[in-house]
Enzyme design. Sequence first.
Site: not given
Length: 299
Positions: A175, A183, A192, A217
Amino acid sequence: MSATERQDVLVIDDSELIHALLRVRLQHEAINLHHAYSADEGLAAAKTIKPHLILLDVSMPKTSGFELCRILKNDPELVQIPVIFLTGAAGVASKLWGFDVGAVDYVTKPFEPAELRARVRSALRTRKLLQMLEERARIDGLTGLWNRSYFDRRLDEEIAVCNRHDRQLSLVLVDVDHFKQINDTYGHPFGDRVLEAIGRTLEKGRGTDVVFRYGGEEFAVIARHTPLESAITLADSMRHRIEAMGLTGNNGEPVVVTASFGVAGSETLETPTPAALLGAADAALYLSKREGRNCVRAA
């Protein structure tokens, strides 16, 4: 076409003459021809070879081609293999029966060479296109890794092999730490890029490992033939590689990305099942995040 691109075709027929004739008629095709002379031998060969196409005689002693085709199509590992029936005479009712049990085509004996080659090529081409479509449906569009739906199927298969052959299997869940913050700070396009980079980093591991984008993620790695202690070492190596990726932000500033790891091994479970292994790895991942992230914990 190179030797590695040649496709495997299994001929199941009780007549040596038919096998000899097919060797001649198909000798210039880019295929590897395999031979079986009874239904039992053919079924065993199909399970071992997993051919791209089966040429199956309708009339064989003991078990007919129709019955063998039905058996093949009821086997999850063999159901996708196209079957072309070989028959001396096929009326409409016979052909309909053959299509009903799963055949894709008929070739009538004696073989007309051009027609035989055309039908074999057509079946192989269709099978290849279907495989490409099936594979595309199992791939994550962003990272190019296998996706969650294929993970579920593959974990079921690997657990079955593990239990059947008494092999060890480990699962690593990954993770990305503080991904929402990444982000929010650098924008979703950069997020991304992070996921793509982590995917490439995880794929640089051992050739026996299978890497998936598990969702969002999160990533998963099925570590085949790997006991828990070795999987912990593997996960820590992955953790170091992710931390050292050397990403830069929108203004060229260095951005360090880390990830948390949860590891579980089949040998620690009383009854290894996909749900049990996944649950153990998920619990270990939760522990890793609770204890500060950027670390490896095992169930």
